[in-house]
Design a protein around this motif. Structure first.
Motif, PDB file in Angstrom:
ATOM      1  N   TYR A 107      75.991 -12.497  47.764  1.00 59.60           N
ATOM      2  CA  TYR A 107      75.594 -12.790  46.281  1.00 59.60           C
ATOM      3  C   TYR A 107      74.714 -12.137  45.704  1.00 59.60           C
ATOM      4  O   TYR A 107      73.583 -11.914  46.201  1.00 59.60           O
ATOM      5  CB  TYR A 107      75.429 -14.670  46.584  1.00 59.60           C
ATOM      6  CG  TYR A 107      75.792 -15.169  47.027  1.00 59.60           C
ATOM      7  CD1 TYR A 107      77.369 -14.386  46.736  1.00 59.60           C
ATOM      8  CD2 TYR A 107      75.820 -16.691  47.273  1.00 59.60           C
ATOM      9  CE1 TYR A 107      78.697 -16.030  47.764  1.00 59.60           C
ATOM     10  CE2 TYR A 107      76.681 -17.512  47.876  1.00 59.60           C
ATOM     11  CZ  TYR A 107      78.220 -17.256  47.718  1.00 59.60           C
ATOM     12  OH  TYR A 107      78.732 -17.820  49.070  1.00 59.60           O
ATOM     13  N   GLU A 108      74.717 -12.101  45.192  1.00 63.01           N
ATOM     14  CA  GLU A 108      73.008 -11.007  43.908  1.00 63.01           C
ATOM     15  C   GLU A 108      73.204 -12.156  43.120  1.00 63.01           C
ATOM     16  O   GLU A 108      74.017 -12.655  42.246  1.00 63.01           O
ATOM     17  CB  GLU A 108      73.828  -9.821  43.007  1.00 63.01           C
ATOM     18  CG  GLU A 108      72.655  -9.238  42.591  1.00 63.01           C
ATOM     19  CD  GLU A 108      73.455  -7.359  41.722  1.00 63.01           C
ATOM     20  OE1 GLU A 108      74.187  -7.075  42.416  1.00 63.01           O
ATOM     21  OE2 GLU A 108      72.595  -7.141  40.578  1.00 63.01           O
ATOM     22  N   MET A 109      72.099 -11.950  43.089  1.00 64.62           N
ATOM     23  CA  MET A 109      71.706 -13.527  41.887  1.00 64.62           C
ATOM     24  C   MET A 109      70.389 -13.721  41.426  1.00 64.62           C
ATOM     25  O   MET A 109      69.619 -12.433  41.954  1.00 64.62           O
ATOM     26  CB  MET A 109      71.074 -14.923  43.378  1.00 64.62           C
ATOM     27  CG  MET A 109      72.169 -15.787  44.625  1.00 64.62           C
ATOM     28  SD  MET A 109      71.289 -16.388  45.587  1.00 64.62           S
ATOM     29  CE  MET A 109      71.862 -18.137  44.435  1.00 64.62           C
ATOM     30  N   ALA A 110      70.793 -14.025  40.342  1.00 66.97           N
ATOM     31  CA  ALA A 110      69.903 -14.094  39.095  1.00 66.97           C
ATOM     32  C   ALA A 110      68.686 -15.130  39.073  1.00 66.97           C
ATOM     33  O   ALA A 110      68.547 -16.228  39.201  1.00 66.97           O
ATOM     34  CB  ALA A 110      70.774 -14.435  38.220  1.00 66.97           C
ATOM     35  N   ASP A 111      67.479 -15.297  38.146  1.00 67.09           N
ATOM     36  CA  ASP A 111      66.996 -16.036  38.338  1.00 67.09           C
ATOM     37  C   ASP A 111      66.295 -16.800  39.443  1.00 67.09           C
ATOM     38  O   ASP A 111      65.961 -17.880  39.775  1.00 67.09           O
ATOM     39  CB  ASP A 111      67.300 -17.757  36.678  1.00 67.09           C
ATOM     40  CG  ASP A 111      66.186 -18.340  36.283  1.00 67.09           C
ATOM     41  OD1 ASP A 111      65.667 -17.920  36.314  1.00 67.09           O
ATOM     42  OD2 ASP A 111      66.627 -19.430  35.989  1.00 67.09           O
ATOM     43  N   LEU A 112      65.559 -15.613  39.470  1.00 71.25           N
ATOM     44  CA  LEU A 112      65.235 -15.495  41.438  1.00 71.25           C
ATOM     45  C   LEU A 112      64.056 -15.211  41.748  1.00 71.25           C
ATOM     46  O   LEU A 112      64.092 -14.070  42.136  1.00 71.25           O
ATOM     47  CB  LEU A 112      66.490 -15.270  42.623  1.00 71.25           C
ATOM     48  CG  LEU A 112      65.694 -15.125  43.981  1.00 71.25           C
ATOM     49  CD1 LEU A 112      65.879 -17.254  43.837  1.00 71.25           C
ATOM     50  CD2 LEU A 112      67.051 -14.689  45.050  1.00 71.25           C
ATOM     51  N   PRO A 113      62.773 -15.404  41.639  1.00 61.82           N
ATOM     52  CA  PRO A 113      61.586 -14.942  40.876  1.00 61.82           C
ATOM     53  C   PRO A 113      61.292 -14.035  42.260  1.00 61.82           C
ATOM     54  O   PRO A 113      61.814 -15.626  43.260  1.00 61.82           O
ATOM     55  CB  PRO A 113      60.624 -15.872  41.309  1.00 61.82           C
ATOM     56  CG  PRO A 113      61.631 -16.937  40.349  1.00 61.82           C
ATOM     57  CD  PRO A 113      62.834 -16.865  40.810  1.00 61.82           C
ATOM     58  N   CYS A 114      61.124 -13.285  42.601  1.00 60.39           N
ATOM     59  CA  CYS A 114      60.149 -12.971  44.098  1.00 60.39           C
ATOM     60  C   CYS A 114      59.078 -11.439  44.010  1.00 60.39           C
ATOM     61  O   CYS A 114      59.185 -11.662  42.980  1.00 60.39           O
ATOM     62  CB  CYS A 114      61.768 -11.748  44.741  1.00 60.39           C
ATOM     63  SG  CYS A 114      63.266 -12.242  44.755  1.00 60.39           S
ATOM     64  N   GLU A 115      58.571 -10.997  45.201  1.00 59.95           N
ATOM     65  CA  GLU A 115      57.609 -10.907  45.487  1.00 59.95           C
ATOM     66  C   GLU A 115      58.192  -9.151  45.165  1.00 59.95           C
ATOM     67  O   GLU A 115      59.532  -9.524  45.532  1.00 59.95           O
ATOM     68  CB  GLU A 115      56.593 -10.533  46.612  1.00 59.95           C
ATOM     69  CG  GLU A 115      56.289 -12.464  46.128  1.00 59.95           C
ATOM     70  CD  GLU A 115      54.990 -12.354  47.532  1.00 59.95           C
ATOM     71  OE1 GLU A 115      53.930 -11.396  47.792  1.00 59.95           O
ATOM     72  OE2 GLU A 115      54.812 -12.658  48.097  1.00 59.95           O
ATOM     73  N   ASP A 116      57.645  -8.191  45.856  1.00 56.71           N
ATOM     74  CA  ASP A 116      58.440  -6.915  46.077  1.00 56.71           C
ATOM     75  C   ASP A 116      57.972  -7.168  47.396  1.00 56.71           C
ATOM     76  O   ASP A 116      57.711  -5.583  47.855  1.00 56.71           O
ATOM     77  CB  ASP A 116      57.407  -6.231  45.152  1.00 56.71           C
ATOM     78  CG  ASP A 116      55.498  -6.080  45.346  1.00 56.71           C
ATOM     79  OD1 ASP A 116      55.567  -6.911  46.129  1.00 56.71           O
ATOM     80  OD2 ASP A 116      55.376  -5.075  45.183  1.00 56.71           O
ATOM     81  N   LEU A 117      59.039  -7.755  47.858  1.00 56.02           N
ATOM     82  CA  LEU A 117      59.134  -7.677  49.320  1.00 56.02           C
ATOM     83  C   LEU A 117      60.143  -7.827  49.699  1.00 56.02           C
ATOM     84  O   LEU A 117      61.171  -8.304  49.428  1.00 56.02           O
ATOM     85  CB  LEU A 117      58.055  -8.607  50.530  1.00 56.02           C
ATOM     86  CG  LEU A 117      56.513  -8.492  50.532  1.00 56.02           C
ATOM     87  CD1 LEU A 117      55.743  -9.559  50.609  1.00 56.02           C
ATOM     88  CD2 LEU A 117      55.883  -7.219  51.031  1.00 56.02           C
ATOM     89  N   ILE A 118      60.818  -7.072  50.656  1.00 58.18           N
ATOM     90  CA  ILE A 118      62.152  -7.264  51.347  1.00 58.18           C
ATOM     91  C   ILE A 118      62.301  -8.566  52.545  1.00 58.18           C
ATOM     92  O   ILE A 118      60.974  -8.891  53.409  1.00 58.18           O
ATOM     93  CB  ILE A 118      62.943  -6.150  51.916  1.00 58.18           C
ATOM     94  CG1 ILE A 118      62.370  -5.672  53.103  1.00 58.18           C
ATOM     95  CG2 ILE A 118      63.427  -4.978  50.761  1.00 58.18           C
ATOM     96  CD1 ILE A 118      63.211  -4.637  53.986  1.00 58.18           C
ATOM     97  N   GLU A 119      63.306  -9.790  52.387  1.00 57.67           N
ATOM     98  CA  GLU A 119      62.910 -10.947  53.366  1.00 57.67           C
ATOM     99  C   GLU A 119      63.394 -10.303  54.329  1.00 57.67           C
ATOM    100  O   GLU A 119      65.178 -10.248  53.740  1.00 57.67           O
ATOM    101  CB  GLU A 119      63.292 -11.822  52.341  1.00 57.67           C
ATOM    102  CG  GLU A 119      61.860 -12.082  51.517  1.00 57.67           C
ATOM    103  CD  GLU A 119      62.077 -13.209  49.792  1.00 57.67           C
ATOM    104  OE1 GLU A 119      63.213 -14.171  51.096  1.00 57.67           O
ATOM    105  OE2 GLU A 119      61.550 -13.390  49.097  1.00 57.67           O
ATOM    106  N   LEU A 120      63.461 -10.820  55.557  1.00 59.26           N
ATOM    107  CA  LEU A 120      64.435 -11.078  56.844  1.00 59.26           C
ATOM    108  C   LEU A 120      64.236 -12.089  57.713  1.00 59.26           C
ATOM    109  O   LEU A 120      63.163 -12.645  57.748  1.00 59.26           O
ATOM    110  CB  LEU A 120      63.860  -9.601  57.441  1.00 59.26           C
ATOM    111  CG  LEU A 120      64.478  -8.360  56.998  1.00 59.26           C
ATOM    112  CD1 LEU A 120      63.580  -7.338  58.052  1.00 59.26           C
ATOM    113  CD2 LEU A 120      65.653  -8.057  56.257  1.00 59.26           C
ATOM    114  N   TYR A 121      65.694 -13.106  57.562  1.00 57.97           N
ATOM    115  CA  TYR A 121      65.114 -13.851  58.533  1.00 57.97           C
ATOM    116  C   TYR A 121      66.269 -14.128  59.724  1.00 57.97           C
ATOM    117  O   TYR A 121      67.747 -13.716  59.599  1.00 57.97           O
ATOM    118  CB  TYR A 121      65.855 -15.510  57.786  1.00 57.97           C
ATOM    119  CG  TYR A 121      65.230 -15.600  56.754  1.00 57.97           C
ATOM    120  CD1 TYR A 121      65.328 -14.413  55.292  1.00 57.97           C
ATOM    121  CD2 TYR A 121      64.319 -16.592  56.165  1.00 57.97           C
ATOM    122  CE1 TYR A 121      65.038 -15.157  54.014  1.00 57.97           C
ATOM    123  CE2 TYR A 121      63.921 -16.880  54.884  1.00 57.97           C
ATOM    124  CZ  TYR A 121      64.249 -16.320  53.537  1.00 57.97           C
ATOM    125  OH  TYR A 121      63.017 -16.371  52.554  1.00 57.97           O
TER     126      TYR A 121
END
Ligand code: FAD
Lengths: 61, 394
Positions: free
Chosen positions: B184-198
């Motif tokens: 999903y491309e999600m809006a209103d989702l604050p993030c740092e300038d990092l890609i996150e992997l789980y």
């Protein structure tokens, strides 16, 4: 004679990503913009498309 | 539609591979036709849109327009199933999350500016073979059908690779060697300038990701191994539901797709034929990234095609220089990455938590650079039971 339906697509779920096309070993499936077309005659019921579909929109019958 | 009867090269697919190839070939004086079945090149997107800075500067040393860039990234954070995380961060830009709708279009525009003929909404439907040689292709543009003749057919078709497979290339993706993804491309989702992997059982044989695109937008997705039978949409929905930070986020776009995480196609050329980019499974098997590799293969193949054009020799023997140059440049690296993927896919949740708990950011960087040994040794010291799984990396 009417074709036997083997590949059934739930268009409500399909996002036409073409994933099914890429795993079909007999090139039975094509993606044209927002339409997935399966050549039912070519389909061998291998179920690769059913398994790989990310939206689980395909049923092989 | 105005088309010529023959071209020096016809490129099927205007993704990063095809457009890059077309630009190089056109600059080399070739009469190139670049076609894509999409009515709008670049759309719909089937991608997380992340790319390392090294790829961009290697392929586009003069830089890319800022409109193609969603966000600049300065590192990555990896989450273990037990919630532990590991962060590698630099003080400079290490990557980008692209806006591929704009980026892919930009690449096609660059090809056009170099002199390539570009035609959207045009599907290559089948090959033409005469006297045992591929000499052209049948095309469908809206309701019109055409035949074009060409010295060189380039498949840059991405995963579907129908023309490549019709020509006899081994571009069929097997279930074991693909990941199937929903995003999903999600809006209103604050993030740092990092890609996150789980990692872990939230995404069997794959991973979940959050790739920030700027303006509080992010691509949030999950990919799972094609043979696992896992349902990426269900897993993604539950990942989002369980994580408080998505509570306010809105779904702007639903994307998805299937990507090769296996071995590259070995034979990439035949007489009058080349296969480049993801159609040749030139994708990093550990994470499914293929934008950079697609462009690089476009450049290497493009240069070889220009030489072939100058020598009027499009035989396999000559086109083979692309395959050789590719293997010399990326072959080893991709083999190592495949090895890593095959180890990672054996890890359970505890293993992931133990490993991520044990290693440092420097260690992670070593792993990414392909230097596994010292890191594996360090992990084994604390968790000797992992020897069976990790020994392949020693
Ligand atoms: C969910 C998902 C997430 C991903 N995330 C990332 C990521 O974050 N970073 C990354 O680097 N990579 C990522 N990838 C992989 C990346 O998208 C591909 O590797 C990349 O797009 C390959 O470029 P390409 O030019 O080879 O092929 P594509 O970009 O797939 O382009 C192929 C083009 O060919 C056209 N085409 C195909 N057949 C025909 C035909 N017969 N006639 C005419 N046109 C045709 C298609 O319409 C398409 O436009 C992801 C993939 C998926 C599925």
């Amino acid at each position: 004679m009417s074709e036997i339906e083997k590949f059934r697509l739930d268009e409500r779920k399909c996002i036409y990503c073409g994933g099914c096309v890429s795993v079909c070993p007999v090139l039975a499936i094509t993606l044209e913009e927002t339409r997935i077309i399966c050549d039912q005659k070519k389909c061998t019921r291998c179920r690769a498309c059913e398994k790989v579909c990310p939206l689980k929109a395909i049923t092989i019958i | 539609m105005r088309l010529m009867e023959r071209y020096d090269a016809v490129v099927v697919g205007a993704g990063p591979a095809g457009s890059t190839f077309a630009k190089i070939a056109a600059e080399g004086g070739m009469e190139v036709l670049l076609l894509d079945k999409k009515k709008e090149i670049g759309s719909p997107v089937r991608c997380g849109e992340g790319i390392g800075d090294a790829w961009v500067s290697r392929v586009w040393p003069q830089g890319i327009p800022s409109a193609c860039i969603g966000a600049r990234i300065s590192g990555a954070i990896v989450f273990a199933p037990n919630g532990k995380s590991l962060c590698i961060r630099a003080s400079h830009t290490t990557g980008f999350v692209l806006e591929r709708k704009i980026f892919d279009k930009y690449l096609a525009v660059e090809a056009a500016k170099a002199g390539a003929h570009v035609l959207a909404r045009t599907m290559a439907t089948s090959l033409i073979k005469e006297d045992g040689r591929f000499t052209g292709m049948r095309l469908k543009h809206m309701e019109e059908e055409f035949e074009v003749k060409t010295d060189l057919i380039v498949s840059a078709e991405g995963m579907e690779a129908r023309i490549a497979r019709e020509a006899g290339f081994q571009s069929l993706a097997t279930l074991y060697d693909v990941d199937t993804c929903v995003e999903y491309e999600m809006a209103d989702l604050p993030c740092e300038d990092l890609i996150e992997l789980y990692f872990g059982s939230i995404a069997p044989r794959g991973y979940a990701w959050v790739f920030p695109k700027g303006n509080q937008l992010a691509n949030v997705g999950i990919g799972v191994g094609g043979l696992t039978g896992a349902n990426p949409k269900k897993l993604l929905d539950s990942f989002i539901e369980k994580n408080e930070r998505f509570r306010k986020a809105e779904v702007i776009e639903v994307k998805g797709g299937v990507i090769s995480v296996g071995e590259p196609v070995k034979e990439k050329v035949k007489d009058n034929l080349m296969v480049i980019g993801t159609a040749a499974h030139l994708v990093d098997p550990t994470h499914g990234g293929g934008i950079g590799l697609a462009m690089e293969s476009g450049i290497i193949a493009g240069r070889v095609a220009v030489k072939a054009f100058q020598k009027k020799d499009f035989s396999k023997k000559h086109l083979m220089h692309y395959e050789m140059a590719w293997d010399a440049r990326e072959g080893n690296k991709l083999e190592k990455r495949l090895l890593l993927r095959k180890v990672l896919e054996k890890l359970n949740d505890d293993d992931y938590s133990n490993i991520i708990g044990e290693i440092s950011a420097d260690d992670l960087q070593k792993v990414l650079d392909g230097n596994y040994k010292s890191v594996v040794a360090k992990v084994l010291l604390k968790h000797p039971s992992l020897l069976k799984v990790l020994s392949a990396l020693l």
